[in-house]
Structures are given as structure tokens and as C-alpha cells.
Design an enzyme around this catalytic site. Structure first.
Site, PDB file in Angstrom:
ATOM      1  N   HIS A   7       0.833  -1.211   0.000  1.00 25.36           N
ATOM      2  CA  HIS A   7       0.000   0.000   0.000  1.00 25.36           C
ATOM      3  C   HIS A   7       0.859   1.250   0.000  1.00 25.36           C
ATOM      4  O   HIS A   7       2.078   1.218   0.243  1.00 25.36           O
ATOM      5  CB  HIS A   7      -0.955   0.008   1.199  1.00 25.36           C
ATOM      6  CG  HIS A   7      -0.288   0.157   2.537  1.00 25.36           C
ATOM      7  ND1 HIS A   7       0.044   1.365   3.078  1.00 25.36           N
ATOM      8  CD2 HIS A   7       0.106  -0.775   3.441  1.00 25.36           C
ATOM      9  CE1 HIS A   7       0.595   1.196   4.265  1.00 25.36           C
ATOM     10  NE2 HIS A   7       0.658  -0.102   4.510  1.00 25.36           N
ATOM     11  N   CYS A  58       4.071  -4.308   6.429  1.00 25.17           N
ATOM     12  CA  CYS A  58       3.549  -4.089   5.086  1.00 25.17           C
ATOM     13  C   CYS A  58       4.669  -3.733   4.114  1.00 25.17           C
ATOM     14  O   CYS A  58       5.795  -3.430   4.515  1.00 25.17           O
ATOM     15  CB  CYS A  58       2.514  -2.968   5.099  1.00 25.17           C
ATOM     16  SG  CYS A  58       1.019  -3.358   6.030  1.00 25.17           S
TER      17      CYS A  58
END
Length: 401
Positions: free
Chosen positions: A328, A346
Site C-alpha cells: 500500500h 507491510c
């Protein structure tokens, strides 16, 4: 005519003509002899049999047969539901076979009418009983029943009971693919089993899964619940390779390099307050994606008031594990993307790169993570199935034990 309950599993014939007013052949002959004439013998009444009649598996059909004539009408009803059971008559009209799946632990009322060669009708009534198991293990699909997926597609089943006889159950599964590819089953636990090929699915494949456990004894007094089936389409190959040492992610479309971007993975340093949060090593697949979400550290136990708590909007979110790993956008880490790993697990990117991966990567597409400093992605943490070697995968089959 009185109703007769059928007992036993064999084909039991019920002779129905003995009390139906047939002609006394010998008496008629004597009378005809006295008068100097003869009378032809009466045509025997048709008989009807139901097979089987007791402890029938609901997977097997109810069969009604006529002898000495043909079936004129057959009606089978479950009085507990009021539903009629559909069936088919053979071309010679001597056999009726139910075509609907039956229910466990049910009583079916059967009314059948047959006619003999003289057209005389005979009606027979009876009951058929299906077996009542100690329990029914119902499967559900690990993926939706259909859809378009990437080459990392993992399919499988979850049962609502633990399975005692895994080998018997596994034998009842059928997976076909076009083009054909070598694959196998792996039992994640006592009630969940996954299937994957040795290598990623070939782009453009069609994969079909079918179960045939309904009506089958599967150990521990359990029987299989309603069968399920699914057909999956595999789209073009999209594979990303994320390297925690080079801090780069590369994307390949059908084997051709189409994108390279800097990233920041999960931190390996023991940085307060949470400590190391490395990204899991191994092959991930895309589980879902959403263009905007709120990421809340309270989902993993760091809540408001705790050191390190955060609740922040994030864009272009592509989920790759159940443990909260995403590809992301993260504008706060842009300065170290390509040089350092500082995230909570992430794969952070800038806006342009995050949007590109969001637009091009979809469910089932592959993200291979290496050199992250983290443990291997587990099979129950999304689709960690691909992180298991093929030899270990084969050993996870109940048919290899």
C-alpha cells in the site's frame, strides 16, 4: 387395500392379486365343461416391489419395480416436509427410479399403481426409510464457487466436523484442470484440506472441484453432507518479487518484467514500543484489495493510549496475508523506500507505485517475499500454502500417510 411397510434391504415383492377377486379358474372350467364350453384362465395380477426399503443411503435412489405388468403411476412423498420426490420411468415402464437426492433420517411414503396385461390395476403402498447417522459433516468451499483468479490460486474445503477417516474423504474429491497439471491435497488440520498444483497454475487454466461425500460414511459415525462444486478461471500470470535486502519489488506479467519499484518492508530492529515487525518470508498471494481503508494498530493489540498506537488512513491497499500485511501507499516512509525497512510488516510504496500494483494485481496473484528477516508465512495466514515445499505438501495428504 391395507398399507404394507417394507422391511429389509432386498428386493421384496408384494403379491397383490390374491384378494382382488380373480376368477376361480378350476371352478369356471368345471362349469364350462358342464355347459360344453371352455373359459380362458384369468391373467395374473401385476406385482410391485420397492428396493431397498430400510436404512437406505440418501445418496442411493428409491427403486420401484413392476412384475407381470407395467407401472401406471408412482408417487413418493416425504410426509415430514410435504415434498414429492421426482423420478424417471424406464422405457418399458417396469421400473421407476427416484432422481432427487433424499434426506438423512427420513421416511418416504410410496404409492405405486401397476396394470397387468389385461389392464387390471393393482395399487401398492409402503414406506422407505433412509439411514440416520450420528452426525453429518458438511463441507464449505475455501474460495467462492466461481471467479477469476491468479496463478497462485489455492482451493479447498472446510468441514463443520473433524474428519476421522481423512483417506476415504480425500478419495472422494475430484479436481480437474485444463490444461492438466499435477497437484495434490494437504490437510491443514482435522477439518480443513487444501489443494494446489506442484507449480503455479498455468495462465488461462480452468480448474474444477467436485465432492462426492454425500451419503458416505466418513468415520466416527459421521456421514458426508451435501456435495459442493466450483469452477475457477485463471487469468494472466502476475508475479511480484519483493526483496528485503535490495528494498525493491519487481513485477512480471506472463514472465516479462514490467515494473520495478522501491519499497520499505517490516522492520527487523528491536524498536520500541512494539519491537521487530518483519514481513513474513515466502510466497504470498493477493487475498483482497480496497482503494482506501483505516489501518488501526488495535487490531493486533496496540490500542489507543498504548505506546506505538496508530490509526491512519491508507490508500491502494492490496492484502497479502491475514496477519495485516498489505502492499500500500505510505507517504511517511517515502524517504527510506528503497533503502531501509521500517514498516509494521507491510510493503510500503509511494502513491504512483502503490496505485500501479493496485490496478494490476488481483486475487490469487503472487507476491514472493525474500530476505525479509521474518519467519516463513504459515499456511493458515492467508495462502501460505506456496511456502511449503512440494515434498512436504505431498506428505500432508491422507493418502500418503
Amino acid at each position: 387395500m391395507r398399507a404394507i411397510r417394507i422391511a429389509g434391504l432386498g428386493l421384496v415383492a408384494f403379491l397383490l392379486a390374491s384378494c382382488s377377486g380373480q376368477t376361480d379358474v378350476e371352478g369356471a372350467a368345471r362349469a364350462a365343461g358342464t355347459a360344453g364350453t371352455t373359459t380362458a384362465p384369468a391373467v395374473p395380477a401385476a406385482t410391485v416391489a420397492f428396493a431397498p426399503s430400510d436404512q437406505l443411503s440418501p445418496k442411493d435412489p428409491i427403486v420401484v419395480k413392476a412384475s407381470g405388468g407395467t407401472l401406471q403411476a408412482v408417487k413418493v412423498v416425504n410426509p415430514q416436509t410435504g415434498n414429492s420426490v421426482a423420478g424417471d420411468l424406464s422405457p418399458d415402464k417396469t421400473t421407476w427410479t427416484s432422481s432427487d437426492h433424499l434426506r438423512y433420517g427420513a421416511t418416504y411414503q410410496v404409492v405405486a399403481t401397476a396394470v397387468n396385461q389385461a389392464g387390471m390395476p393393482t395399487e401398492q403402498r409402503g414406506e422407505v426409510h433412509t439411514l440416520k447417522p450420528a452426525g453429518v459433516a458438511t463441507p464449505s468451499l475455501f474460495q467462492p464457487a466461481s471467479g477469476d483468479f491468479g496463478v497462485g490460486l489455492v482451493i479447498g474445503l472446510k468441514f463443520d466436523h473433524d474428519i476421522a477417516d481423512k483417506a476415504t474423504v480425500e478419495k472422494s474429491f475430484k479436481v480437474t484442470s485444463s490444461p492438466e497439471q499435477d497437484g495434490g491435497w494437504y490437510w491443514v488440520n482435522k477439518h480443513e484440506v487444501h489443494f494446489r498444483p506442484k507449480d503455479y497454475w498455468k495462465a488461462g487454466s480452468t480448474v474444477k472441484l467436485e465432492t462426492t461425500t454425500f451419503g458416505m460414511p466418513i468415520g466416527g459415525g459421521l456421514y458426508g453432507g451435501p456435495d459442493v462444486s466450483a469452477t475457477y478461471k485463471v487469468h494472466d500470470s502476475w508475479i511480484a518479487k519483493a526483496d528485503g535486502k535490495t528494498h525493491q519489488i519487481t513485477a512480471y506479467h506472463n514472465g516479462q518484467l514490467v515494473k520495478t519499484a522501491p519499497i520499505s518492508m517490516g522492520k527487523t530492529a528491536d524498536t520500541p514500543p512494539r519491537g521487530p515487525t518483519p514481513t513474513f518470508n515466502g510466497t504470498h498471494t493477493v487475498l483482497a484489495k480496497v482503494d482506501h481503508t483505516i489501518m488501526d494498530s488495535c487490531t493486533y493489540g496496540v490500542c489507543e493510549g498504548d505506546p506505538g498506537y496508530y490509526k491512519a488512513p491508507e490508500n491502494w491497499d492490496v492484502r497479502i496475508s491475514n496477519d495485516g500485511e498489505f502492499m500500500h501507499e505510505n507517504l511517511k516512509t517515502v524517504g527510506v523506500q528503497g533503502s531501509d525497512n521500517v514498516s509494521n510488516g507491510c510493503l510500503n510504496m509511494n502513491t504512483e507505485n502503490a496505485k500501479w500494483f493496485f490496478d494490476n494485481f488481483n486475487v490469487g496473484d503472487v507476491v514472493e517475499v525474500t530476505n525479509s528477516g521474518g519467519p516463513q508465512l504459515a499456511i493458515d495466514n492467508g495462502h501460505g500454502d506456496w511456502a511449503i515445499s512440494w515434498s512436504d505438501w505431498q506428505a500432508g495428504s491422507a493418502l500418503r500417510g
